[in-house]
Design a protein around this motif. Sequence first.
Motif, PDB file in Angstrom:
ATOM      1  N   LEU A 122       0.823  -1.214   0.000  1.00  0.00           N
ATOM      2  CA  LEU A 122       0.000   0.000   0.000  1.00  0.00           C
ATOM      3  C   LEU A 122       0.857   1.264   0.000  1.00  0.00           C
ATOM      4  CD1 LEU A 122      -2.728  -0.978   2.639  1.00  0.00           C
ATOM      5  CD2 LEU A 122      -2.973  -0.963   0.143  1.00  0.00           C
ATOM      6  N   ALA A 123       1.950   1.239   0.773  1.00  0.00           N
ATOM      7  CA  ALA A 123       2.758   2.454   0.952  1.00  0.00           C
ATOM      8  C   ALA A 123       3.300   3.014  -0.367  1.00  0.00           C
ATOM      9  CB  ALA A 123       3.881   2.184   1.949  1.00  0.00           C
ATOM     10  N   PRO A 124       3.850   2.188  -1.277  1.00  0.00           N
ATOM     11  CA  PRO A 124       4.361   2.764  -2.529  1.00  0.00           C
ATOM     12  C   PRO A 124       3.270   3.390  -3.400  1.00  0.00           C
ATOM     13  CG  PRO A 124       5.257   0.558  -2.177  1.00  0.00           C
ATOM     14  CD  PRO A 124       4.155   0.751  -1.188  1.00  0.00           C
ATOM     15  N   LEU A 125       2.015   3.035  -3.160  1.00  0.00           N
ATOM     16  CA  LEU A 125       0.907   3.617  -3.920  1.00  0.00           C
ATOM     17  C   LEU A 125       0.423   4.924  -3.295  1.00  0.00           C
ATOM     18  CD1 LEU A 125      -1.196   0.435  -4.783  1.00  0.00           C
ATOM     19  CD2 LEU A 125       0.673   1.500  -6.065  1.00  0.00           C
ATOM     20  N   GLY A 173       5.188   1.512   7.347  1.00  0.00           N
ATOM     21  CA  GLY A 173       4.900   2.925   7.133  1.00  0.00           C
ATOM     22  C   GLY A 173       3.439   3.280   6.990  1.00  0.00           C
ATOM     23  N   VAL A 174       2.538   2.367   7.330  1.00  0.00           N
ATOM     24  CA  VAL A 174       1.106   2.630   7.216  1.00  0.00           C
ATOM     25  C   VAL A 174       0.489   2.620   8.607  1.00  0.00           C
ATOM     26  CG1 VAL A 174      -1.089   1.776   6.299  1.00  0.00           C
ATOM     27  CG2 VAL A 174       0.976   1.666   4.889  1.00  0.00           C
ATOM     28  N   LEU A 175      -0.315   3.643   8.909  1.00  0.00           N
ATOM     29  CA  LEU A 175      -0.953   3.763  10.218  1.00  0.00           C
ATOM     30  C   LEU A 175      -2.198   2.886  10.271  1.00  0.00           C
ATOM     31  CD1 LEU A 175      -0.759   7.644  10.605  1.00  0.00           C
ATOM     32  CD2 LEU A 175       0.685   5.966  11.760  1.00  0.00           C
ATOM     33  N   PRO A 176      -2.302   2.011  11.276  1.00  0.00           N
ATOM     34  CA  PRO A 176      -3.510   1.207  11.440  1.00  0.00           C
ATOM     35  C   PRO A 176      -4.561   1.942  12.255  1.00  0.00           C
ATOM     36  CG  PRO A 176      -1.896   0.547  13.067  1.00  0.00           C
ATOM     37  CD  PRO A 176      -1.265   1.674  12.273  1.00  0.00           C
ATOM     38  N   ALA A 177      -5.788   1.461  12.173  1.00  0.00           N
ATOM     39  CA  ALA A 177      -6.879   1.966  13.012  1.00  0.00           C
ATOM     40  C   ALA A 177      -7.693   0.766  13.464  1.00  0.00           C
ATOM     41  CB  ALA A 177      -7.758   2.948  12.244  1.00  0.00           C
ATOM     42  N   VAL A 178      -7.605   0.406  14.733  1.00  0.00           N
ATOM     43  CA  VAL A 178      -8.392  -0.733  15.204  1.00  0.00           C
ATOM     44  C   VAL A 178      -9.854  -0.311  15.321  1.00  0.00           C
ATOM     45  CG1 VAL A 178      -6.425  -1.783  16.390  1.00  0.00           C
ATOM     46  CG2 VAL A 178      -7.936  -0.259  17.657  1.00  0.00           C
ATOM     47  N   LYS A 179     -10.750  -1.250  15.052  1.00  0.00           N
ATOM     48  CA  LYS A 179     -12.169  -0.895  14.966  1.00  0.00           C
ATOM     49  C   LYS A 179     -13.023  -2.104  15.387  1.00  0.00           C
ATOM     50  CE  LYS A 179     -12.223  -1.896   9.976  1.00  0.00           C
ATOM     51  NZ  LYS A 179     -12.275  -1.343   8.617  1.00  0.00           N
ATOM     52  N   HIS A 180     -14.283  -1.892  15.781  1.00  0.00           N
ATOM     53  CA  HIS A 180     -15.077  -0.681  15.875  1.00  0.00           C
ATOM     54  C   HIS A 180     -15.494  -0.532  17.348  1.00  0.00           C
ATOM     55  CE1 HIS A 180     -15.858  -2.504  11.875  1.00  0.00           C
ATOM     56  NE2 HIS A 180     -15.906  -1.277  11.400  1.00  0.00           N
ATOM     57  N   PHE A 181     -14.785   0.266  18.118  1.00  0.00           N
ATOM     58  CA  PHE A 181     -15.113   0.477  19.529  1.00  0.00           C
ATOM     59  C   PHE A 181     -16.527   1.052  19.642  1.00  0.00           C
ATOM     60  CE2 PHE A 181     -15.117   2.804  23.549  1.00  0.00           C
ATOM     61  CZ  PHE A 181     -14.556   1.863  24.398  1.00  0.00           C
ATOM     62  N   THR A 334       8.831   9.595  10.693  1.00  0.00           N
ATOM     63  CA  THR A 334       9.196   8.190  10.828  1.00  0.00           C
ATOM     64  C   THR A 334       9.574   7.634   9.472  1.00  0.00           C
ATOM     65  OG1 THR A 334       7.585   7.997  12.621  1.00  0.00           O
ATOM     66  CG2 THR A 334       8.421   5.945  11.688  1.00  0.00           C
ATOM     67  N   ALA A 335      10.807   7.224   9.339  1.00  0.00           N
ATOM     68  CA  ALA A 335      11.271   6.699   8.059  1.00  0.00           C
ATOM     69  C   ALA A 335      10.554   5.393   7.732  1.00  0.00           C
ATOM     70  CB  ALA A 335      12.778   6.461   8.101  1.00  0.00           C
ATOM     71  N   ALA A 336      10.066   5.285   6.515  1.00  0.00           N
ATOM     72  CA  ALA A 336       9.391   4.070   6.070  1.00  0.00           C
ATOM     73  C   ALA A 336      10.317   3.278   5.156  1.00  0.00           C
ATOM     74  CB  ALA A 336       8.106   4.421   5.329  1.00  0.00           C
ATOM     75  N   PRO A 337      10.241   1.954   5.180  1.00  0.00           N
ATOM     76  CA  PRO A 337      11.032   1.143   4.253  1.00  0.00           C
ATOM     77  C   PRO A 337      10.589   1.395   2.818  1.00  0.00           C
ATOM     78  CG  PRO A 337       9.448  -0.214   5.428  1.00  0.00           C
ATOM     79  CD  PRO A 337       9.399   1.136   6.053  1.00  0.00           C
ATOM     80  N   PRO A 338      11.337   0.914   1.839  1.00  0.00           N
ATOM     81  CA  PRO A 338      11.044   1.254   0.448  1.00  0.00           C
ATOM     82  C   PRO A 338       9.733   0.694  -0.089  1.00  0.00           C
ATOM     83  CG  PRO A 338      12.834  -0.364   0.579  1.00  0.00           C
ATOM     84  CD  PRO A 338      12.597   0.143   1.964  1.00  0.00           C
ATOM     85  N   GLY A 339       9.178  -0.321   0.530  1.00  0.00           N
ATOM     86  CA  GLY A 339       7.923  -0.878   0.038  1.00  0.00           C
ATOM     87  C   GLY A 339       8.155  -2.042  -0.904  1.00  0.00           C
ATOM     88  N   SER A 340       7.056  -2.681  -1.290  1.00  0.00           N
ATOM     89  CA  SER A 340       7.120  -3.878  -2.126  1.00  0.00           C
ATOM     90  C   SER A 340       6.289  -3.700  -3.380  1.00  0.00           C
ATOM     91  CB  SER A 340       6.602  -5.092  -1.353  1.00  0.00           C
ATOM     92  OG  SER A 340       7.338  -5.294  -0.169  1.00  0.00           O
TER      93      SER A 340
END
Length: 477
Positions: A122-125, A173-181, A334-340
Amino acid sequence: MTPEQKAGQVLMPFFAGTDAAAHAATIERLHLAGSIIMGDNVPVDARKQVDPAAMAATTARLAQAARADGRTWPGLIGVDQEGGMVARLGSPLTEWPAPMTYGAAGNTALTKDAGRAMASELAPLGFNVDFAPDTDVTIGPADPTIGARSMSGYPDAAGALGVAFSQGMQESGVLPAVKHFPGHGSVTVDSHQDLPVQPASIADLEARDWKPFRAAIGAGVPMVMTGHIAVPALEPGVPASLSAPTYAALRGMGFNGVAVTDALNMAAVQKRYPDGSAAVAALAAGADLLLMPTDVAQAHAAIVGAVAGGSLPAARLDEAAQRVATMMIWRGRTAAPPGSAPGAGADISARVSAAAVTVLSGPCSGPLVPGSVRVAGGSPQDRARFEAAAARAGLAVGEGPVVSLIGYGGAPAGGDIAVSLDAPWPLQDSAAPVKVALYGRSPGAFDALAAVLAGKATAPGKLPAAVGSFPAGTGCP
């Protein structure tokens, strides 16, 4: 920031179609936090597959718009990519099985690898937010909404697996969001259609639904999504996403990150809060980020007007905007890795399914079928994938025992072997003597199934939730 900028900073809209330029202009005009990408926003190529270059160009344009007023932190570019039935981005990106797969496999290290691999594509996109994982605890067939989106019916397992998946995502490098409280897996109405009511006491919620959220908060998850669920023990008749006691309960767990609402255009809210009032009510209650208001310009104007008129304290808007900005400043540093590359996670996806396939009834060793089978049920794609996987496992298709595939929301099946491809609930009333839960319909999932049918692999998975007379934990030793 001006009041107009602060109001924009707490809004994360959607848009229709693939015209990113028009949406970018709206983001700039209203100073919006960024945007979520839904299925109809995804550019596709001539083969109807995701066009990665065009997708990256779209997100780059929206990210640029989010910084047009001089802010120094990244805009939020989000997507719903859970795996299974909730996946906005298809091939050539890796196809992932339903999240319940992780509960059946029971392997936190593998779950973290999956979160890392999914986010790495997702990150490279251009995505920096994924509204996943779902840490709801499912109660089984009475749960019409979450089902196989839940990792487990065991609260502790749902928490540990949700933390592992979230940590893997963040490493890419992608922020998660836990759900649904405060927990959507134990209500019996779909909030996309109407307002569910959670009758449980606070003690019951603490013992079940809230455990995964406490685990995620303890692990430092940056975002928690609130659901559109009325909890009389907190505030009768009001969706949790718009309820001050709900946000007080969430903050009481030690959560200092961004509280994001579920989509405000869902029926549970839209039927009750017209004309931008949902945005103001959610913000006043304690939400920091308002996802997908029905009309973002109307919501923006309502927030600005409520602050100017004194019905929404300016300090509450300041707090919300600051939380969102702080999270994105942190993400930007926050440095992110290069992605896949798209599809790079296919091996891990297949490994997850191989670790999860569960035999509820039938032999636990040796071939389950002779050298040839027939296939029924499922979609044309399901049957084609099954046939391809059978061929790779050395099984012919055309005669022999009937393997009945049960897709999402499918009915119980007959035949000789019933295989659920999503939530395993239909297996409880299936007449087939052999019952197998697969929790996915990816090519890797079908390879895992074919290997078990041919006797080339065992089925190590365990039911993560009860299925009729089959208790949670059922599976081969």
